[in-house]
Design a protein around this motif. Structure first.
Motif, short mmCIF file in Angstrom:
data_model
loop_
_atom_site.label_atom_id
_atom_site.label_comp_id
_atom_site.label_asym_id
_atom_site.label_seq_id
_atom_site.Cartn_x
_atom_site.Cartn_y
_atom_site.Cartn_z
N GLU A 1 59.42 46.07 39.34
CA GLU A 1 58.66 47.08 40.07
C GLU A 1 57.92 46.42 41.23
N LYS A 2 58.19 46.89 42.44
CA LYS A 2 57.59 46.28 43.63
C LYS A 2 56.25 46.91 43.95
N GLN A 3 55.26 46.06 44.21
CA GLN A 3 53.94 46.51 44.64
C GLN A 3 53.65 45.83 45.97
N VAL A 4 53.00 46.55 46.89
CA VAL A 4 52.64 45.96 48.17
C VAL A 4 51.12 45.81 48.23
N PHE A 5 50.70 44.63 48.68
CA PHE A 5 49.27 44.32 48.73
C PHE A 5 48.88 43.76 50.09
N GLN A 6 47.56 43.74 50.30
CA GLN A 6 46.98 43.01 51.42
C GLN A 6 46.03 41.99 50.80
N LEU A 7 46.19 40.72 51.19
CA LEU A 7 45.27 39.67 50.73
C LEU A 7 44.26 39.42 51.83
N ARG A 8 42.99 39.41 51.46
CA ARG A 8 41.92 39.05 52.40
C ARG A 8 41.27 37.77 51.90
N ALA A 9 41.36 36.75 52.72
CA ALA A 9 40.74 35.46 52.39
C ALA A 9 39.51 35.30 53.26
N HIS A 10 38.35 35.40 52.62
CA HIS A 10 37.07 35.25 53.32
C HIS A 10 36.71 33.76 53.28
N MET A 11 37.05 33.04 54.33
CA MET A 11 36.85 31.59 54.38
C MET A 11 35.50 31.32 55.02
N TYR A 12 34.49 31.05 54.19
CA TYR A 12 33.16 30.89 54.76
C TYR A 12 32.88 29.45 55.19
N GLN A 13 32.81 28.53 54.26
CA GLN A 13 32.52 27.17 54.67
C GLN A 13 32.97 26.16 53.62
#
Length: 145
Positions: A1-13
């Protein structure tokens, strides 16, 4: 079963990176790998404690499997830290791993899970510790449509 996602990488420090240059400093940037995609933060010159404060967005991430498996056991994110050299290729400084907080399309984007809190990830170079990364990662299911 295919799922589509968005990954958000909050790169602070990052902090306590080791000095890769003769100046006693480094020109660090981070590369984030997820499934078959990768993105980099900007390079910050002459620092061992870079503050990128950058959001890297990975669109159209296709994952296969049951929805509840994605939520409970998402794929691992690999983050590598490099020192940018003026000549030649970047020098590897260390690596860490993270699991994103997952939001399925039928869930609300609200506290306490969202937005995700920044947390420290220990950076390793071989078996030695090589600093810390302060970041947050969220994997958001894109509604089928």
């Amino acid at each position: 079963e295919k799922q589509v996602f968005q990954l958000r990488a909050h790169m602070y420090q990052a902090r306590s990176l080791f000095a890769a240059d003769s100046s006693g400093l480094s020109d660090p940037f981070a590369r984030v790998f997820f499934i078959s995609q990768s993105q980099c933060t900007e390079v910050l010159n002459e620092t061992l404690c870079p503050t990128w404060d950058q959001l890297l967005v990975f669109d159209n991430v296709e994952l296969y499997g049951e929805a509840h498996e994605m939520r409970d056991d998402p794929p691992i994110i690999v983050i590598e830290i490099y020192d940018q050299d003026t000549v030649g290729k970047a020098d590897f400084m260390g690596r860490t791993f993270a699991k994103p907080v997952v939001k399925m399309s039928d869930e609300e984007y609200c506290p306490p899970r969202f937005p995700p809190q920044l947390e420290y990830y220990q950076i390793y170079r071989g078996n030695a510790t090589a600093g810390d990364l302060l970041a947050a990662f969220e994997l958001l299911q894109v509604p089928a449509g």
